[in-house]
Design an enzyme around this catalytic site. Structure first.
Site, mmCIF file in Angstrom:
data_model
loop_
_atom_site.group_PDB
_atom_site.id
_atom_site.type_symbol
_atom_site.label_atom_id
_atom_site.label_comp_id
_atom_site.label_asym_id
_atom_site.label_seq_id
_atom_site.Cartn_x
_atom_site.Cartn_y
_atom_site.Cartn_z
ATOM 1 N N GLY A 104 0.767 -1.195 0.003
ATOM 2 C CA GLY A 104 -0.215 0.068 -0.133
ATOM 3 C C GLY A 104 0.814 1.259 -0.025
ATOM 4 N N CYS B 148 5.248 -6.079 1.731
ATOM 5 C CA CYS B 148 5.766 -4.649 1.482
ATOM 6 C C CYS B 148 5.184 -4.200 2.686
ATOM 7 C CB CYS B 148 5.376 -4.093 0.238
ATOM 8 S SG CYS B 148 6.120 -2.480 -0.023
ATOM 9 N N HIS C 21 7.775 -7.665 -3.735
ATOM 10 C CA HIS C 21 6.389 -7.742 -4.293
ATOM 11 C C HIS C 21 6.717 -9.138 -5.040
ATOM 12 C CE1 HIS C 21 4.280 -4.397 -3.428
ATOM 13 N NE2 HIS C 21 5.287 -3.572 -3.441
ATOM 14 N N GLU D 207 4.397 -10.868 -6.264
ATOM 15 C CA GLU D 207 3.172 -11.157 -7.257
ATOM 16 C C GLU D 207 3.851 -10.450 -8.562
ATOM 17 O OE1 GLU D 207 3.542 -9.173 -4.824
ATOM 18 O OE2 GLU D 207 2.325 -7.307 -4.926
ATOM 19 N N SER E 231 -21.783 -5.310 -26.480
ATOM 20 C CA SER E 231 -21.384 -5.064 -27.581
ATOM 21 C C SER E 231 -20.966 -6.236 -28.727
ATOM 22 C CB SER E 231 -19.942 -4.116 -27.258
ATOM 23 O OG SER E 231 -19.184 -5.096 -26.959
ATOM 24 N N GLY E 232 -20.970 -7.335 -28.199
ATOM 25 C CA GLY E 232 -20.809 -8.238 -28.673
ATOM 26 C C GLY E 232 -19.060 -8.639 -28.597
ATOM 27 N N GLY E 233 -18.637 -7.916 -28.000
ATOM 28 C CA GLY E 233 -17.170 -8.202 -27.524
ATOM 29 C C GLY E 233 -17.038 -9.219 -26.466
ATOM 30 N N VAL E 234 -15.806 -9.834 -25.966
ATOM 31 C CA VAL E 234 -15.688 -10.653 -25.345
ATOM 32 C C VAL E 234 -16.130 -10.152 -23.781
ATOM 33 C CG1 VAL E 234 -13.969 -12.280 -24.216
ATOM 34 C CG2 VAL E 234 -13.513 -11.506 -26.518
ATOM 35 N N SER F 183 -18.219 -8.016 -22.493
ATOM 36 C CA SER F 183 -19.628 -7.427 -22.291
ATOM 37 C C SER F 183 -20.318 -9.047 -22.586
ATOM 38 C CB SER F 183 -20.283 -6.526 -23.141
ATOM 39 O OG SER F 183 -20.395 -6.906 -24.260
ATOM 40 N N SER F 184 -19.807 -9.642 -23.257
ATOM 41 C CA SER F 184 -20.745 -11.089 -23.687
ATOM 42 C C SER F 184 -20.467 -12.109 -22.482
ATOM 43 C CB SER F 184 -20.077 -11.719 -24.766
ATOM 44 O OG SER F 184 -20.217 -11.094 -26.194
#
Ligand code: XMP
Length: 512
Positions: free
Chosen positions: A54, A81, A168, A170, A222-225, A227-228
């Protein structure tokens, strides 16, 4: 219920990345506000707690602190951290402002491996970003690794199962960081590592039900990944309480609206409202040639149409969006950057506020590849979840200059052929984006015995990891030849096909 690791969020930009790395180890992780009571974590049955990094300093009086009782739950704790400094400060050690702000790469020297660093080499490149350091360890703790600037870069109290690290693990710049995380999960928290995406569906469905209750949700599809997948997930959770709105702005690719209708209305039985608004967009765009003006007009009309359509749906309480984690960081980290603005109309701008809608963003914690896996899990086709990105303004920025119906028709046919050949050859899945651009330039050609004076289509195929940089893709000549021959033979109005061989930067992926 899967074993859960709690990630307490102290505001690091990497909190979600920690959660993602945990999922990569097939363990379920949940992000909690930093002040979550130990009682709540106990009730949720968490088997390990990670304190994220943080931006604050534990030396400041009002800096965020966890419930001190978390250290007494008997559940392993790992501080990363700022999390390490919290452990040092709250359990009786001493933290001071470091004279050297460690930022970027450092070399970790391992003195004692213990369970946390088991299996790792004696020296490791790690990535740091912090200003304070622990100078006196709390009772029961020992330092097990150091860096150039800090003798206590990794600490442990193996008896109480409390661990901390300055770097970190990650981030990808920390060598073998995922192994450190895995050691904590498997070696220390005894996680079985049997969590999978199908479990995520159950959890996400439950979360959506808990949030939404019996209220109504609207989603701009929208038909995109993204929002679908959001539509399929929310529909699984609340069925008919979801209404999807699809705006046909007249700037879509061939058969795009029909495909969306087929998938969502016919296969998923989702309440889908389609606003057929092509003529309205074209009218608003008449005579406009400047790319940014075109984008603004398309964005403005989109919001108007969307707003009108959702009014016709009746009352709704939530507006759902397929926002992913990278979109979240993008708008936070580089707010004000045009890249963030580019996407703004997609997310329908100030609409939720104006319409008093609450936001529902069920994919907010996920990364793109996870969203794809989730989509497949939900029964969306491979074709759907592996679609290339398509800009919100659609073909509007792929017809150079003024947009005309005639140009769109030519572009749609040419683009369809390109995509067909990319898919047929297997190259579609190997590249980031492939599309055609319509150039309003007429050039001379000859077909049969006749002289032609027709338009030019540019083919753009790029490889990229994140669209920030891109290289033009080296597609075999034989495939390019088929594409060019088919476009010229099959699309009336085109007599020349050119290939874009520029990289980004200095060019951009789209031409406008
Ligand atoms: P550029 O052309 O900037 O594109 O290299 C980077 C990525 O963003 C997409 N793009 C857009 N997406 N609205 C969008 O939603 C836009 O106005 C827009 N312009 C570019 C582009 O397709 C590529 O994936």
């Amino acid at each position: 219920m899967s074993q859960t690791i709690a990630v307490l969020d102290f505001g690091s930009q990497y909190t979600q990345v920690i959660a993602r790395r945990i999922r990569e180890c097939s363990v379920y992780s949940k992000i909690y506000p930093f002040a979550t009571k130990a009682e709540k974590l106990k009730k949720d049955g968490v088997v390990g707690i990670i304190l994220s990094g943080g931006p604050s300093s534990v030396l400041l009086k009002d800096s965020p602190r966890p419930d001190p009782a978390i250290f007494k739950l008997g559940v392993p704790v790992l501080g990363i951290c700022y999390g390490l400094q919290l452990i040092g400060h709250m359990l009786g050690g001493k933290v001071e402002k470091s004279t050297h702000r460690e930022f970027g790469k450092g070399m970790l020297s391992v003195k004692k491996k213990g369970k946390l660093l088991a299996g790792l080499p004696k020296q490791l490149k790690v990535w740091n970003s912090h200003g304070d350091r622990v100078i006196e360890l709390p009772k029961g703790f020992e330092g097990i690794a150091s860096t150039e600037n800090s003798s206590v870069a990794v600490v442990q109290d193996a008896k109480r199962h409390i661990y901390g690290m300055q770097f970190h693990p990650e981030v990808v710049h920390s060598e073998r960081g995922i192994e450190v995380i895995k050691n904590f999960l498997v070696g220390i928290c005894k996680c079985k590592g049997d969590w999978q995406m199908s479990d995520y569906v159950d959890q996400a469905v439950q979360n959506i039900r808990d949030t939404v209750g019996d209220k109504r949700v609207i989603l701009g599809l929208s038909g995109g990944v993204d929002s679908s997948v959001a539509a399929a997930l929310i529909h699984k959770a609340i069925g008919d309480q979801l209404t999807c709105v699809f705006v046909d702005n007249g700037l879509l690719r061939k058969n795009e609206r029909q495909k969306v209708e087929q998938i969502f209305r016919e296969n998923f039985h989702i309440d889908l409202r389609v606003a057929k608004s092509g003529p309205r967009f074209l009218k608003a765009l008449k005579g406009v040639t400047d790319p940014e003006k075109k984008r603004k007009i398309i964005g403005r009309e989109f919001v108007k149409v969307f707003e009108e359509t959702i009014k016709s749906v009746g009352h709704a309480d939530y507006l759902a969006q397929g926002t992913l984690y990278p979109d979240v960081i993008e708008s936070v980290a580089i707010g004000g950057n045009p890249a963030a603005l580019i996407k703004s109309h997609h997310n329908v701008g100030g609409l939720p506020k104006r319409m008093k809608l609450k936001l529902l963003e069920p994919l907010r914690e996920l990364f793109k590849d996870e969203v794809r896996a989730l989509g497949e899990e939900l029964g969306l086709t491979r074709e759907m979840v592996w679609r290339h990105p398509f800009p919100g303004p659609g073909l509007g920025v792929r017809v150079i200059g003024e947009i005309k119906q005639k140009y769109l028709k030519i572009l749609r046919e040419a683009d369809h052929i390109l995509l067909e050949e990319m898919k047929r050859s297997g190259y579609y899945d190997k590249v980031w984006q492939a599309f055609c651009v319509f150039l309003p330039v007429q050039t001379v050609g000859v077909m049969g015995d006749e002289r032609t004076y027709d338009y030019v289509i540019a083919v753009r195929v790029v490889e990229s990891l994140d669209a920030m940089t891109a290289d033009w893709a080296h597609i075999p000549h034989s495939i390019l030849q088929t594409i060019s021959t088919r476009i010229i033979n099959e699309v009336s109005g085109v007599n020349r096909v050119v290939l874009d061989i520029s990289s980004k930067p200095p060019s951009t992926i789209e031409w406008e």
